[in-house]
Design an enzyme around this catalytic site. Structure first.
Site, PDB file in Angstrom:
ATOM      1  N   ASP A   8      11.888 -28.395   8.278  1.00  5.73           N
ATOM      2  CA  ASP A   8      10.822 -27.430   8.536  1.00  5.73           C
ATOM      3  C   ASP A   8       9.810 -28.116   9.455  1.00  5.73           C
ATOM      4  OD1 ASP A   8       9.293 -29.109   6.953  1.00  5.73           O
ATOM      5  OD2 ASP A   8       8.708 -27.580   5.507  1.00  5.73           O
ATOM      6  N   HIS A   9       8.657 -27.499   9.612  1.00  3.04           N
ATOM      7  CA  HIS A   9       7.653 -28.074  10.525  1.00  3.04           C
ATOM      8  C   HIS A   9       7.199 -29.466  10.073  1.00  3.04           C
ATOM      9  CE1 HIS A   9       5.845 -25.668   7.384  1.00  3.04           C
ATOM     10  NE2 HIS A   9       4.729 -26.373   7.483  1.00  3.04           N
ATOM     11  N   CYS A  65      11.669 -32.272   5.196  1.00  2.56           N
ATOM     12  CA  CYS A  65      10.471 -31.443   5.215  1.00  2.56           C
ATOM     13  C   CYS A  65       9.302 -32.411   5.056  1.00  2.56           C
ATOM     14  CB  CYS A  65      10.525 -30.360   4.134  1.00  2.56           C
ATOM     15  SG  CYS A  65      10.676 -30.934   2.438  1.00  2.56           S
ATOM     16  N   GLY A  66       8.115 -31.919   4.717  1.00  5.89           N
ATOM     17  CA  GLY A  66       6.967 -32.820   4.645  1.00  5.89           C
ATOM     18  C   GLY A  66       7.181 -33.947   3.647  1.00  5.89           C
ATOM     19  N   THR A  67       7.521 -33.564   2.418  1.00  3.40           N
ATOM     20  CA  THR A  67       7.758 -34.560   1.362  1.00  3.40           C
ATOM     21  C   THR A  67       9.239 -34.798   1.091  1.00  3.40           C
ATOM     22  OG1 THR A  67       7.757 -32.787  -0.271  1.00  3.40           O
ATOM     23  CG2 THR A  67       5.643 -33.924   0.127  1.00  3.40           C
ATOM     24  N   GLY A  68      10.072 -33.858   1.471  1.00  2.67           N
ATOM     25  CA  GLY A  68      11.495 -33.894   1.114  1.00  2.67           C
ATOM     26  C   GLY A  68      11.764 -33.143  -0.181  1.00  2.67           C
ATOM     27  N   ILE A  69      10.701 -32.819  -0.900  1.00  2.00           N
ATOM     28  CA  ILE A  69      10.886 -32.212  -2.227  1.00  2.00           C
ATOM     29  C   ILE A  69      11.462 -30.797  -2.130  1.00  2.00           C
ATOM     30  CG2 ILE A  69       9.702 -31.454  -4.336  1.00  2.00           C
ATOM     31  CD1 ILE A  69       7.689 -33.768  -3.857  1.00  2.00           C
ATOM     32  N   GLY A  70      10.853 -29.969  -1.290  1.00  2.00           N
ATOM     33  CA  GLY A  70      11.330 -28.584  -1.172  1.00  2.00           C
ATOM     34  C   GLY A  70      12.787 -28.535  -0.731  1.00  2.00           C
ATOM     35  N   MET A  71      13.127 -29.314   0.268  1.00  2.00           N
ATOM     36  CA  MET A  71      14.503 -29.331   0.781  1.00  2.00           C
ATOM     37  C   MET A  71      15.489 -29.775  -0.301  1.00  2.00           C
ATOM     38  SD  MET A  71      15.037 -28.306   3.824  1.00  2.00           S
ATOM     39  CE  MET A  71      14.493 -28.178   5.533  1.00  2.00           C
ATOM     40  N   HIS A  98      26.149 -44.991  -6.114  1.00  2.00           N
ATOM     41  CA  HIS A  98      26.226 -44.466  -7.478  1.00  2.00           C
ATOM     42  C   HIS A  98      26.351 -42.947  -7.560  1.00  2.00           C
ATOM     43  CE1 HIS A  98      24.406 -48.159  -9.767  1.00  2.00           C
ATOM     44  NE2 HIS A  98      25.384 -48.489  -8.938  1.00  2.00           N
ATOM     45  N   ARG A 132      32.727 -45.924 -13.223  1.00  2.00           N
ATOM     46  CA  ARG A 132      31.914 -45.192 -14.212  1.00  2.00           C
ATOM     47  C   ARG A 132      31.073 -44.089 -13.554  1.00  2.00           C
ATOM     48  NH1 ARG A 132      29.381 -49.756 -12.789  1.00  2.00           N
ATOM     49  NH2 ARG A 132      27.106 -49.846 -12.676  1.00  2.00           N
ATOM     50  N   HIS A 133      30.771 -44.289 -12.259  1.00  2.00           N
ATOM     51  CA  HIS A 133      29.961 -43.282 -11.562  1.00  2.00           C
ATOM     52  C   HIS A 133      30.774 -42.015 -11.291  1.00  2.00           C
ATOM     53  CE1 HIS A 133      27.003 -46.354 -11.321  1.00  2.00           C
ATOM     54  NE2 HIS A 133      27.852 -47.167 -10.691  1.00  2.00           N
TER      55      HIS A 133
END
Ligand code: RB5
Length: 160
Positions: A8-9, A65-71, A98, A132-133
């Site tokens: 995003d922007h 995105c700005g924080t990466g959280i929304g994406m 992992h 294990r992963h």
């Protein structure tokens, strides 16, 4: 390797620098936008890159995105997607070793282009450790199946 990019922007500038780096490495890039710093809604762009990945048109996707959280919230809605929101080379490396992450998510307002470039380098080359992963990833798939079945059960009779 073909890589889908979307932002995003808030992630636009970082996306441009990641794109330049990937192309300088001879990698094929599918850029799903956005293409300026004008305000847009990140789900509209995440979904384009994720669909390309799920259709097998690309091998990996990188979202910003700005924080990466929304994406990362959007990407992890899709079964089969393992999107890792990473903040440094260590988390980028571990997301491959992992978690077999098929989507790297980064914050354009969090990371410098230099650190992001190092993260992308590591993320594209580090293998999945398996063992294990692998078992843990299978458990995530079990959860995805369970949710699908529960939704199917809950929808039975609806609209009859
Ligand atoms: C946009 O201002 C910002 O909210 C977005 O880029 C992202 O950080 C959301 O998670």
């Amino acid at each position: 390797m073909r890589i889908a990019l979307a932002c995003d922007h808030g992630g636009f500038r970082l996306k441009e620098s990641v794109k330049e780096f990937l192309m300088s490495q001879g990698l094929e890039v599918l850029d799903f936008g956005t293409f300026s710093e004008d305000s847009v809604d990140y789900p509209d762009f995440a979904i384009k890159a994720i669909k390309a990945l799920l259709r097998g048109e690309v091998d990996r996707a990188i979202l910003m995105c700005g924080t990466g959280i929304g994406m990362s919230i959007v990407a992890n809605r899709f079964p089969g997607i393992r999107a890792a929101l990473c903040h440094d080379v260590y988390t980028a490396r571990m997301s491959r070793l992992h978690n077999d992450a098929n989507v790297l998510v980064m914050g354009g307002r969090v990371l410098s282009p230099e650190v992001a470039q190092e993260m992308v380098k590591v993320w594209l080359t580090e293998p999945f450790e398996g063992g294990r992963h692998e078992r843990r990833l299978r458990k995530i798939e079990d959860i995805e199946r369970m949710i699908k079945e529960e939704v199917y059960e809950a929808s039975k009779g609806v609209g009859d």
